[in-house]
Motif scaffolding. Structure first.
Motif, mmCIF file in Angstrom:
data_model
loop_
_atom_site.group_PDB
_atom_site.id
_atom_site.type_symbol
_atom_site.label_atom_id
_atom_site.label_comp_id
_atom_site.label_asym_id
_atom_site.label_seq_id
_atom_site.Cartn_x
_atom_site.Cartn_y
_atom_site.Cartn_z
ATOM 1 N N UNK A 106 7.028 13.725 -11.838
ATOM 2 C CA UNK A 106 7.589 13.710 -13.209
ATOM 3 C C UNK A 106 6.772 14.580 -14.157
ATOM 4 N N UNK A 107 5.472 14.467 -14.101
ATOM 5 C CA UNK A 107 4.622 15.288 -14.958
ATOM 6 C C UNK A 107 4.788 16.771 -14.658
ATOM 7 N N UNK A 108 4.894 17.084 -13.397
ATOM 8 C CA UNK A 108 5.079 18.477 -13.035
ATOM 9 C C UNK A 108 6.426 18.995 -13.523
ATOM 10 N N UNK A 149 0.829 -1.204 0.000
ATOM 11 C CA UNK A 149 0.000 0.000 0.000
ATOM 12 C C UNK A 149 0.864 1.253 0.000
ATOM 13 N N UNK A 150 1.920 1.268 0.797
ATOM 14 C CA UNK A 150 2.830 2.412 0.844
ATOM 15 C C UNK A 150 3.551 2.610 -0.495
ATOM 16 N N UNK A 157 4.641 5.569 -5.639
ATOM 17 C CA UNK A 157 4.722 5.560 -7.097
ATOM 18 C C UNK A 157 3.817 6.621 -7.701
ATOM 19 N N UNK A 158 2.641 6.781 -7.221
ATOM 20 C CA UNK A 158 1.745 7.815 -7.729
ATOM 21 C C UNK A 158 2.317 9.202 -7.540
ATOM 22 N N UNK A 159 2.950 9.435 -6.393
ATOM 23 C CA UNK A 159 3.542 10.743 -6.148
ATOM 24 C C UNK A 159 4.735 10.990 -7.078
ATOM 25 N N UNK A 160 5.524 9.929 -7.350
ATOM 26 C CA UNK A 160 6.666 10.082 -8.264
ATOM 27 C C UNK A 160 6.185 10.429 -9.666
#
Length: 871
Positions: free
Chosen positions: A105-107, A92-93, A98-101
């Motif tokens: 990257x998109x930002x 879960x962590x 991964x979503x935050x990474x």
């Protein structure tokens, strides 16, 4: 065995439906058999039950082991529960990290794009400032380079959200896109104005400079059109300069100069266009120059038609009715010419001939210009095909390009196109050039006019050729041919001259040719050479036009004229009746005259040929008639040779000069038209054969027969030993024959061409073989006479083969076989005469049959009829 299985077994054995039927059975055997089966089944079941009871303890032990494993598994499951919980928490962590990474990257990517756009916007603002500065300073080159960069590479920055920061004001006109569009329009107008001013002042350097700027501004099509107009003006100026040219073929020269100017312009300016505009872009200029060349060439042709009075000349030709002249014979053509001289005088004919030459030059130059334009346009179209969509943008639209023509020419093109107006304005797929132009219509008119003029020239010239034929003035024919059988030899005079070549070792050819006087007699007249000069000139003209219709029409015209004027006239003369003359009076040829050199009186007797011609006596009617026949036969032979050579040369010329014509069917049509001369050649060959056959019947065969008769005067083949030795030392027959036949050969060599001479000698040899064979059937022989006759035959055969340069084995086969039969020592030897013959000789139809051998042996006085009958 189960009950059901037992029932099935009993049913199969005893046809019972089930086991219960056994109680109803009354057959003892069946009951006993069933009982035994039941006992066996019982025993089997007892064994199975015993085995099952014995295996019970092993099953119990296995069940106990399974129960022990169940307890162990419960303990392990209790230990794994914390581990599974920890794994679930970690997963879960990890998903959250991964979503935050991915978000980061998109930002980061957006940030980089934003930074790039900010930098590009800042650069755009800087370049816009440079552009405005360059426009204020009229720095056209820098401004064009900046605009070209925006158009080609920096176009995306104009759509960025930061583009407003590059604006120089708050209104829409201050936006970068508006600034660039305004600057581009202003710059294009300025470059166009500068280009026009440079053209007006003939400043070629400034013209080239402005021409290179148009593709930088995205106006490559406009630049090509303006440059094409400049080149057209250049061509127009040079065409006006060439208008002062004077001469016989001034319009052909003007067209040549015009096409040369266009060709030089295309070749010289092609590198400039390809360098600055790219490959394939030159096609637009070529299309424009095609229209300019078409327009100016059509104008030249209009002047040509008016100044040369083409319509009036065509009316004169039609009035002279040249088509009927071609279909008439020589005499009719002469009468027609005298009637038509008032319509087309000699001065008019000279003008028509001059116009004809100019027509050929004009059509040739137009054809060469068309091939040049096609060769330059086709590679450009191929290069454009590699870029999808470029054709539609670079190509001229047919309707638009036709607007460069004068309205009068556009009207003519529309009128001629008629219902096919759509196809009349289409572009060729391979070359990109306009298919139907005013010049192409003029080519059709030129071709029709050329055919009319050339046909009239051929027919009129052919009539003149036959009228000016020099048959009646040929030298060397003052003395007619004489009968060679009248030549006589002396039995006592030593052999000299021709006879000195005939000795003990057989015939050997003299060191000096017997045709020594051939050069003193003109064998052919002028009509053949002159006629073929006219025909070849006309056909070469038609090939030069590169129009298959012209080649087809002139080929038929030439064949028709030669058939009616040359062939018919010459053949009729060659088939005339021969008038013979004897040399017994005034021209008696004897062995005492000039050591038997046998030169005809008045032929080649003077040391100087010119003196001989001057001293030649006036020709008599007999000699004139003989000259007409023999010269006509020679003319037929020479015409056949010329015709074959001319056809071969013209086919080679078509293959070479028409190799670059894209329409391959044009070459095929021209070759097919020239192939018709092969069939026409057969007419000359047939006429020559007929003439030679008649000459053989009227002259050669009677002479050969007379030569044979005179040579055999006082000759016998019933010989004693002493007579045989005398004849062997001095063979009077062979001397007479060589003398008389040699005179015949010399006269033929002097008066016939090589081809006709070979045919005449072949006729003479065939006639001799037939007459000689007929003669021996009426003569008597003994063995010595037969041996001498065989020698005579073989020596005469060798002599004739040397004179004619041919092998006469087949012609003399029957004669040789007859001589072999007459020379046999005994009748039995006649059976082996044919053993040595080749297969071809034995199978030949000319071989002697058994009855003929007997008939020949019957002429031997020393052979009895009884012995002959035993063969």
């Amino acid at each position: 065995m189960p009950a059901g299985a037992l029932d099935a077994e009993l049913s199969d054995e005893f046809a019972w439906s089930n086991f219960d039927d056994l109680a109803q059975s009354t057959n003892v055997a069946e009951i006993e058999h069933a009982y035994r089966m039941l006992e066996l089944e019982e025993a089997r079941l007892d064994v199975e039950i015993s085995e099952s009871v014995e295996g019970t303890s092993d099953v119990d032990s296995r069940f106990a082991q399974l129960f022990d494993l169940q307890d162990a598994l419960h303990a392990i499951s209790d230990q794994l529960e914390p581990v599974q919980s920890a794994i679930d928490t970690t997963a879960t962590n990890a998903g959250a990290i991964s979503g935050r990474v991915r978000f980061l990257d998109q930002e980061q990517k957006k940030l980089k794009q934003a930074l790039s756009m900010i930098e590009e916007t800042a650069l755009l603002k800087h370049r816009l400032t440079e552009l405005l500065t360059a426009m204020r300073n009229k720095n056209i080159d820098m401004a064009a380079a900046l605009i070209h960069k925006y158009i080609t590479t920096d176009a995306p920055v104009l759509d960025s959200p930061f583009v407003s920061f590059a604006s120089t004001g708050d209104d829409d006109s201050s936006s970068p896109r508006s600034i660039i569009a305004s600057a581009t329009k202003e710059l294009v107008d300025r470059v166009s104005f500068t280009f026009d001013a440079a053209v007006e002042s003939n400043n070629t350097k400034e013209i080239s400079h402005c021409f290179r700027l148009f593709p930088l501004l995205g106006e490559d099509v406009r630049g090509l059109d303006m440059y094409s107009d400049f080149l057209c003006n250049m061509i127009a100026d040079k065409s006006r300069v060439t208008a002062d040219i004077q001469g016989t073929s001034i319009y052909a020269v003007r067209l040549t100069r015009l096409f040369e100017v266009i060709a030089v312009v295309i070749d010289n300016h092609f590198p400039l266009v390809e360098t600055h505009y790219g490959p394939g872009r030159m096609i637009r200029v070529i299309q424009r120059l095609q229209m300019e060349g078409t327009k100016r060439a059509a104008m030249v042709l209009d002047f040509f038609e008016d100044e040369r009075h083409i319509k009036r000349r065509i009316a004169q030709i039609q009035q002279a009715d040249s088509s009927q002249t071609r279909a008439k014979s020589y005499a009719q053509a002469a009468d027609h010419r005298s009637k038509s001289e008032d319509v087309v005088s000699d001065h008019d004919f000279k003008d028509i001939t001059d116009i004809l030459g100019e027509l050929v030059l004009i059509e040739r130059q137009i054809a060469m210009f068309s091939r040049f334009m096609e060769s330059r346009a086709a590679p450009e179209v191929k290069a454009l095909s590699m870029e999808p969509g470029s054709k539609d943008r670079v190509f001229h639209k047919p309707a638009a390009i036709l607007k460069h023509l004068p309205l009068a020419m556009q009207g003519i093109l529309d009128t001629k196109a008629g219902d096919s107006a759509k196809t009349a304005t289409e572009l060729d797929e391979i070359t990109g050039l306009l298919v139907h132009t005013p010049l192409s219509l003029r080519i059709s008119w030129l071709t029709d006019t050329y055919i009319t003029f050339e046909s009239f020239f051929v027919s009129r010239s052919a009539a003149k050729v036959m009228l000016l034929d020099d048959t009646d003035s040929l030298s060397g024919w003052a003395e007619p041919t004489v009968d060679a059988s009248d030549a006589e030899t002396s039995k006592s005079k030593p052999a000299t001259g021709l006879l000195s070549s005939f000795g003990q070792r057989g015939w050997r050819k003299p060191g000096m040719s017997a045709a020594r006087g051939q050069a003193d007699i003109a064998q052919t007249s002028s009509c053949v050479g002159d006629m073929f000069f006219v025909a070849k000139t006309a056909l070469e003209h038609s090939i030069a036009t590169q129009q298959p219709a012209a080649v087809e029409a002139i080929s038929q015209c030439v064949i028709g004229v030669m058939n009616s004027a040359l062939l018919a006239t010459v053949e009729s003369r060659a088939l005339g009746k021969w008038n013979a003359v004897s040399n017994a009076k005034g021209s008696q040829l004897s062995a005492a005259s000039s050591e038997l050199s046998w030169r005809l009186p008045g032929v080649g007797s003077a040391a100087n040929p010119a003196d001989a011609q001057a001293e030649e006596a006036p020709i008599g009617p007999v000699a004139a008639h003989q000259r007409e026949i023999l010269v006509s036969v020679n003319n037929l032979d020479l015409a056949g040779q010329y015709l074959q050579k001319t056809a071969d040369e013209l086919k080679t010329r078509v293959t070479g000069e028409w190799a670059r014509i894209p329409q391959r069917d044009h070459v095929t049509r021209a070759q097919k038209a020239l192939d018709t001369f092969g069939a026409f050649l057969a007419k000359f060959t047939h006429a020559k054969q007929r003439s030679l056959e008649q000459f053989g019947v009227q002259v050669i065969k009677p002479w050969v027969r007379a030569i044979l008769q005179q040579s055999y005067r006082d000759i016998k083949y019933v010989l004693t030993d002493e007579e045989f030795n005398d004849v062997q030392n001095d063979n009077l027959f062979q001397k007479r024959f060589v003398l008389k036949f040699g005179l015949l050969v010399r006269q033929l060599k002097q008066r016939l061409t090589a081809g006709n001479l070979a045919a005449a000698l072949d006729i003479a040899a065939s006639s001799l073989a037939v007459d000689w064979e007929r003669a021996i059937r009426q003569s008597k022989f003994n063995m010595l006479g037969g041996i001498m006759f065989e020698k005579d035959v073989r020596e005469i055969q060798r002599y004739l083969e040397l004179e004619s340069d041919t092998i006469l084995r087949k012609k003399f086969l029957r004669l040789i076989q007859s001589a072999s039969v007459l020379a046999v020592e005994g009748v039995a030897d006649a059976r082996h005469i044919f053993d040595g013959q080749s297969v071809a000789d034995v199978s030949s139809q000319a071989a002697l049959s058994k009855s003929e051998v007997k008939a020949i042996l019957a002429n031997r006085i020393d052979v009895s009829e009884k012995d002959i009958a035993e063969i």
